[in-house]
Write a protein that holds these residues in place. Structure first.
Motif, PDB file in Angstrom:
ATOM      1  N   SER A 126       0.825  -1.209   0.000  1.00 49.99           N
ATOM      2  CA  SER A 126       0.000   0.000   0.000  1.00 49.99           C
ATOM      3  C   SER A 126       0.857   1.256   0.000  1.00 49.99           C
ATOM      4  O   SER A 126       0.527   2.261  -0.649  1.00 49.99           O
ATOM      5  CB  SER A 126      -0.923   0.008   1.229  1.00 49.99           C
ATOM      6  N   LEU A 127       1.975   1.210   0.719  1.00 46.80           N
ATOM      7  CA  LEU A 127       2.878   2.351   0.787  1.00 46.80           C
ATOM      8  C   LEU A 127       3.455   2.677  -0.578  1.00 46.80           C
ATOM      9  O   LEU A 127       3.479   3.834  -1.008  1.00 46.80           O
ATOM     10  CB  LEU A 127       4.000   2.061   1.788  1.00 46.80           C
ATOM     11  N   PHE A 128       3.895   1.656  -1.315  1.00 50.50           N
ATOM     12  CA  PHE A 128       4.481   1.894  -2.633  1.00 50.50           C
ATOM     13  C   PHE A 128       3.421   2.269  -3.664  1.00 50.50           C
ATOM     14  O   PHE A 128       3.711   3.002  -4.613  1.00 50.50           O
ATOM     15  CB  PHE A 128       5.265   0.664  -3.080  1.00 50.50           C
ATOM     16  N   LYS A 129       2.196   1.797  -3.496  1.00 50.03           N
ATOM     17  CA  LYS A 129       1.123   2.214  -4.397  1.00 50.03           C
ATOM     18  C   LYS A 129       0.836   3.700  -4.222  1.00 50.03           C
ATOM     19  O   LYS A 129       0.669   4.433  -5.208  1.00 50.03           O
ATOM     20  CB  LYS A 129      -0.145   1.399  -4.111  1.00 50.03           C
ATOM     21  N   SER A 130       0.757   4.147  -2.972  1.00 48.27           N
ATOM     22  CA  SER A 130       0.509   5.564  -2.723  1.00 48.27           C
ATOM     23  C   SER A 130       1.684   6.412  -3.204  1.00 48.27           C
ATOM     24  O   SER A 130       1.497   7.517  -3.720  1.00 48.27           O
ATOM     25  CB  SER A 130       0.255   5.803  -1.228  1.00 48.27           C
ATOM     26  N   PHE A 131       2.905   5.879  -3.045  1.00 47.63           N
ATOM     27  CA  PHE A 131       4.075   6.601  -3.539  1.00 47.63           C
ATOM     28  C   PHE A 131       4.031   6.718  -5.064  1.00 47.63           C
ATOM     29  O   PHE A 131       4.334   7.770  -5.638  1.00 47.63           O
ATOM     30  CB  PHE A 131       5.349   5.881  -3.114  1.00 47.63           C
ATOM     31  N   GLY A 132       3.656   5.622  -5.741  1.00 42.23           N
ATOM     32  CA  GLY A 132       3.574   5.641  -7.196  1.00 42.23           C
ATOM     33  C   GLY A 132       2.552   6.643  -7.690  1.00 42.23           C
ATOM     34  O   GLY A 132       2.803   7.407  -8.635  1.00 42.23           O
ATOM     35  N   PHE A 133       1.371   6.676  -7.041  1.00 43.85           N
ATOM     36  CA  PHE A 133       0.338   7.638  -7.415  1.00 43.85           C
ATOM     37  C   PHE A 133       0.824   9.066  -7.205  1.00 43.85           C
ATOM     38  O   PHE A 133       0.643   9.940  -8.064  1.00 43.85           O
ATOM     39  CB  PHE A 133      -0.932   7.394  -6.597  1.00 43.85           C
ATOM     40  N   SER A 134       1.457   9.307  -6.045  1.00 44.50           N
ATOM     41  CA  SER A 134       1.949  10.652  -5.740  1.00 44.50           C
ATOM     42  C   SER A 134       3.010  11.090  -6.748  1.00 44.50           C
ATOM     43  O   SER A 134       3.025  12.237  -7.212  1.00 44.50           O
ATOM     44  CB  SER A 134       2.526  10.681  -4.318  1.00 44.50           C
ATOM     45  N   PHE A 135       3.905  10.168  -7.131  1.00 44.75           N
ATOM     46  CA  PHE A 135       4.975  10.502  -8.067  1.00 44.75           C
ATOM     47  C   PHE A 135       4.412  10.809  -9.459  1.00 44.75           C
ATOM     48  O   PHE A 135       4.790  11.795 -10.099  1.00 44.75           O
ATOM     49  CB  PHE A 135       5.971   9.343  -8.149  1.00 44.75           C
ATOM     50  N   PHE A 173       1.297  11.696 -10.284  1.00 43.84           N
ATOM     51  CA  PHE A 173       0.495  12.911 -10.240  1.00 43.84           C
ATOM     52  C   PHE A 173       1.374  14.152 -10.172  1.00 43.84           C
ATOM     53  O   PHE A 173       1.093  15.172 -10.808  1.00 43.84           O
ATOM     54  CB  PHE A 173      -0.459  12.868  -9.047  1.00 43.84           C
ATOM     55  N   GLY A 174       2.472  14.073  -9.410  1.00 42.85           N
ATOM     56  CA  GLY A 174       3.410  15.189  -9.347  1.00 42.85           C
ATOM     57  C   GLY A 174       4.077  15.446 -10.686  1.00 42.85           C
ATOM     58  O   GLY A 174       4.313  16.600 -11.064  1.00 42.85           O
ATOM     59  N   ALA A 175       4.399  14.363 -11.425  1.00 43.56           N
ATOM     60  CA  ALA A 175       5.001  14.520 -12.745  1.00 43.56           C
ATOM     61  C   ALA A 175       4.030  15.182 -13.717  1.00 43.56           C
ATOM     62  O   ALA A 175       4.420  16.048 -14.517  1.00 43.56           O
ATOM     63  CB  ALA A 175       5.437  13.152 -13.274  1.00 43.56           C
ATOM     64  N   VAL A 176       2.751  14.803 -13.655  1.00 47.34           N
ATOM     65  CA  VAL A 176       1.733  15.423 -14.515  1.00 47.34           C
ATOM     66  C   VAL A 176       1.597  16.903 -14.187  1.00 47.34           C
ATOM     67  O   VAL A 176       1.498  17.764 -15.093  1.00 47.34           O
ATOM     68  CB  VAL A 176       0.384  14.691 -14.362  1.00 47.34           C
ATOM     69  N   GLN A 177       1.592  17.236 -12.894  1.00 51.22           N
ATOM     70  CA  GLN A 177       1.520  18.633 -12.498  1.00 51.22           C
ATOM     71  C   GLN A 177       2.704  19.427 -13.041  1.00 51.22           C
ATOM     72  O   GLN A 177       2.564  20.552 -13.510  1.00 51.22           O
ATOM     73  CB  GLN A 177       1.475  18.754 -10.976  1.00 51.22           C
ATOM     74  N   TRP A 178       3.886  18.832 -12.957  1.00 55.38           N
ATOM     75  CA  TRP A 178       5.101  19.515 -13.423  1.00 55.38           C
ATOM     76  C   TRP A 178       5.048  19.760 -14.934  1.00 55.38           C
ATOM     77  O   TRP A 178       5.501  20.790 -15.430  1.00 55.38           O
ATOM     78  CB  TRP A 178       6.320  18.670 -13.066  1.00 55.38           C
ATOM     79  N   ILE A 179       4.484  18.827 -15.671  1.00 60.95           N
ATOM     80  CA  ILE A 179       4.382  18.981 -17.129  1.00 60.95           C
ATOM     81  C   ILE A 179       3.469  20.151 -17.495  1.00 60.95           C
ATOM     82  O   ILE A 179       3.775  20.945 -18.397  1.00 60.95           O
ATOM     83  CB  ILE A 179       3.873  17.676 -17.771  1.00 60.95           C
ATOM     84  N   PHE A 180       2.346  20.290 -16.791  1.00 58.47           N
ATOM     85  CA  PHE A 180       1.389  21.355 -17.106  1.00 58.47           C
ATOM     86  C   PHE A 180       1.825  22.713 -16.567  1.00 58.47           C
ATOM     87  O   PHE A 180       1.393  23.746 -17.085  1.00 58.47           O
ATOM     88  CB  PHE A 180       0.001  21.004 -16.556  1.00 58.47           C
ATOM     89  N   ALA A 181       2.657  22.719 -15.530  1.00 50.58           N
ATOM     90  CA  ALA A 181       3.076  23.991 -14.921  1.00 50.58           C
ATOM     91  C   ALA A 181       4.352  24.491 -15.589  1.00 50.58           C
ATOM     92  O   ALA A 181       5.412  24.607 -14.962  1.00 50.58           O
ATOM     93  CB  ALA A 181       3.277  23.821 -13.421  1.00 50.58           C
ATOM     94  N   ARG A 182       4.265  24.788 -16.878  1.00 50.82           N
ATOM     95  CA  ARG A 182       5.452  25.228 -17.612  1.00 50.82           C
ATOM     96  C   ARG A 182       5.818  26.670 -17.268  1.00 50.82           C
ATOM     97  O   ARG A 182       6.974  27.008 -17.086  1.00 50.82           O
ATOM     98  CB  ARG A 182       5.203  25.114 -19.118  1.00 50.82           C
ATOM     99  N   ASP A 183       4.837  27.548 -17.242  1.00 47.41           N
ATOM    100  CA  ASP A 183       5.076  28.959 -16.976  1.00 47.41           C
ATOM    101  C   ASP A 183       4.319  29.387 -15.731  1.00 47.41           C
ATOM    102  O   ASP A 183       3.450  28.673 -15.231  1.00 47.41           O
ATOM    103  CB  ASP A 183       4.634  29.818 -18.168  1.00 47.41           C
ATOM    104  N   GLU A 184       4.638  30.578 -15.244  1.00 52.66           N
ATOM    105  CA  GLU A 184       3.941  31.113 -14.079  1.00 52.66           C
ATOM    106  C   GLU A 184       2.486  31.378 -14.435  1.00 52.66           C
ATOM    107  O   GLU A 184       2.174  31.960 -15.474  1.00 52.66           O
ATOM    108  CB  GLU A 184       4.613  32.402 -13.620  1.00 52.66           C
TER     109      GLU A 184
END
Length: 274
Positions: free
Chosen positions: A214-223, A225-236
């Motif tokens: 369960s810990l690694f599943k939550s880590f995978g989801f968090s990672f 989702f964070g990568a998707v956020q980083w892709i969309f947050a290109r500019d301010e």
């Protein structure tokens, strides 16, 4: 470890009903190795690797939310999972010389918690950075040589040593009064002892395996989702954090939902039921 009197032990789980006995009775016939065999190379290596990971996590949380969840359960759990997997692997090849013990698990957990505790209390992600001239130059006032300090390993190591041992001298008197005189249970130590005892029972080991999954599943989801956020947050002004969740006026006052997944998995870390 925790000790009490009583004889009613569940042979499958290794624990008993509350108030009747302690899980320690399940290990009363188990050999306790001397201290120099408890501090093993594999325990120190595992503790070092997990400590590095936890230090990054603590600094990240300290820089963002400033609230650090209890890492005792996660430290004991990951230490148990790491060494148990290693010993199970080498046992298949018949080269296992020393089985994994509760005492060894405690050494790993202690190293991880101590290391991550220093990362939080030392101020490496808070006031130490604030003392640097680079950070101080971003403020309108107080940017004076007397208020700043260049970060250097020559003074940071002695400072961390003092921070690490500051509580040691105060805890001795409290230990003598609270634990030895009044026979009070030390909360985190008692909880950790029960936790590690539970890991080393048949049913507890199976639950620990599910918990790590369960810990690694939550880590995978968090990672992810964070990568998707980083892709969309290109500019301010772009990305999920720029959405006016509660309206424009609330957003102007910095009231919005930033879709941060930092604490995803924190409940998994902090709870364990045996």
């Amino acid at each position: 470890m925790v000790t009490n009197t009583g004889d009613n032990v569940d042979p499958e789980l290794g624990v008993v009903a509350a108030g009747e006995s302690s899980t320690e009775n399940a290990f009363k016939d188990e050999y306790v190795p001397p201290w120099h065999k408890q501090i093993t190379l594999r325990a120190m290596f595992t503790g070092f690797i997990v400590s590095v990971v936890f230090n990054f996590i603590v600094c990240k949380l300290n820089l963002t939310t400033g609230v650090i969840p209890s890492l005792n359960v996660a430290a004991g759990l990951l230490g148990f999972a790491g060494i148990k997997s290693w010993t199970a692997l080498i046992q298949k090849f018949g080269v296992l010389k020393q089985p994994f013990t509760r005492q060894e698990n405690t050494v790993i957990q202690t190293c991880i918690v101590a290391s991550s505790g220093i990362a939080f209390s030392s101020g490496t992600a808070s006031y130490m950075l604030g003392m640097s001239p680079y950070i101080a130059s971003q403020a309108d006032a107080g940017n004076l040589p007397i208020n700043t300090k260049n970060l250097a390993i020559t003074w940071m190591l002695p400072y961390l040593l003092v921070v690490s041992f500051a509580g040691l001298f105060s805890i001795v008197a409290l230990r003598k009064m609270m634990i030895m005189k009044y026979k009070l249970s030390y909360p985190s130590g008692t909880a950790t002892a029960y936790l590690i005892n539970c890991f080393h029972t048949p049913k507890g080991a199976e639950l620990a395996k599910k918990q790590v999954g369960s810990l690694f599943k939550s880590f995978g989801f968090s990672f992810i989702f964070g990568a998707v956020q980083w892709i969309f947050a290109r500019d301010e002004g772009c990305g999920f954090a720029s959405l006016h969740t509660f309206g424009s006026q609330a957003y102007a006052k910095r009231l919005y939902f930033d879709f941060s997944s930092t604490y995803v998995g924190a409940p998994t870390w902090s709870t364990y039921h045996c």
